[in-house]
Write a protein that holds these residues in place. Structure first.
Motif, short mmCIF file in Angstrom:
data_model
loop_
_atom_site.label_atom_id
_atom_site.label_comp_id
_atom_site.label_asym_id
_atom_site.label_seq_id
_atom_site.Cartn_x
_atom_site.Cartn_y
_atom_site.Cartn_z
N GLU A 78 -12.30 61.77 -6.13
CA GLU A 78 -10.86 62.02 -6.11
C GLU A 78 -10.47 62.20 -4.65
O GLU A 78 -10.95 63.12 -3.97
N ARG A 79 -9.63 61.31 -4.14
CA ARG A 79 -9.32 61.29 -2.71
C ARG A 79 -8.66 62.58 -2.23
O ARG A 79 -9.02 63.13 -1.18
N THR A 114 -6.78 50.89 -16.87
CA THR A 114 -5.47 51.54 -16.85
C THR A 114 -5.15 52.06 -15.45
O THR A 114 -4.04 52.51 -15.20
N LEU A 115 -6.14 51.99 -14.55
CA LEU A 115 -5.91 52.36 -13.15
C LEU A 115 -5.54 51.11 -12.38
O LEU A 115 -6.18 50.07 -12.53
N ASP A 116 -4.52 51.20 -11.56
CA ASP A 116 -4.13 50.08 -10.70
C ASP A 116 -5.02 50.08 -9.46
O ASP A 116 -5.40 51.14 -8.96
N ARG A 155 -3.78 57.51 -11.01
CA ARG A 155 -3.11 56.27 -11.43
C ARG A 155 -3.68 55.05 -10.72
O ARG A 155 -3.50 53.94 -11.18
N THR A 156 -4.34 55.27 -9.56
CA THR A 156 -4.83 54.14 -8.76
C THR A 156 -6.27 54.38 -8.32
O THR A 156 -6.74 55.52 -8.27
N VAL A 157 -6.95 53.29 -8.01
CA VAL A 157 -8.31 53.36 -7.51
C VAL A 157 -8.45 52.39 -6.34
O VAL A 157 -7.89 51.29 -6.37
N VAL A 214 -11.47 56.89 -5.24
CA VAL A 214 -12.14 55.96 -4.33
C VAL A 214 -13.53 55.67 -4.88
O VAL A 214 -14.31 56.60 -5.10
N LEU A 215 -13.81 54.39 -5.09
CA LEU A 215 -15.13 53.96 -5.53
C LEU A 215 -15.87 53.39 -4.32
O LEU A 215 -15.36 52.50 -3.64
#
Length: 154
Positions: A113-114, A65-67, A32-34, A77-78
């Protein structure tokens, strides 16, 4: 000129098949988040990593769509590194005033993916170039965009 090329990179990252906006097949359905880490800047262009991070975060907020989550707290994590940044004048007025430049930016980036450490996407070298016009020796410091610090890719 600094913001022109990072902004074009963001459009490539988010718009041309990478699908970081949460719609790609490799993005976990639970994400859901990045978080966007500060890219390592291996160039001599001071502050380029900050401009790139801001541009990427803005694009996620506008299109994704990712917060965007604070660093280290996102489901994804980018991270990455800026390998090369160069602007070269390509068109001139008369013999000395450049009116068009070509900017080149090379980056490596990874989306992880964290929770699991699984690499969702890895690109060891992405190069983007952009031709842009410029008016030699002109800075419009009274412009609202200049004062907000948003003169960039758009």
């Amino acid at each position: 000129m600094r913001g022109l090329v990072p902004g074009s990179l963001v459009l490539v990252l988010l718009g041309c098949g990478y699908h970081f906006t949460g719609m790609g097949p490799d993005i976990p359905s639970t994400a859901r988040t990045v978080s966007i880490e500060l890219f390592r800047n291996r160039t001599r262009e001071h502050g380029l990593e900050v401009a790139l991070r801001r541009a990427i975060e803005e694009e996620f907020r506008r299109r994704g769509t990712l917060d965007v989550a604070p660093e280290g707290r996102g489901d994804l994590v980018l991270s990455g590194s800026i390998r090369r940044y160069q602007t070269t004048p390509v068109a001139f007025v008369g013999t000395s005033a450049a009116v068009q430049y070509q900017g080149v930016l090379q980056v490596a980036f990874r989306l992880v993916e964290r929770a699991t450490g699984r690499v969702v996407y890895d690109n060891k070298l992405l190069q983007e170039s952009l031709d842009f016009g410029a008016v030699s020796s002109v800075v419009v410091s009274s412009s609202p965009r200049f004062q907000r610090g948003t003169i960039d890719a758009r």
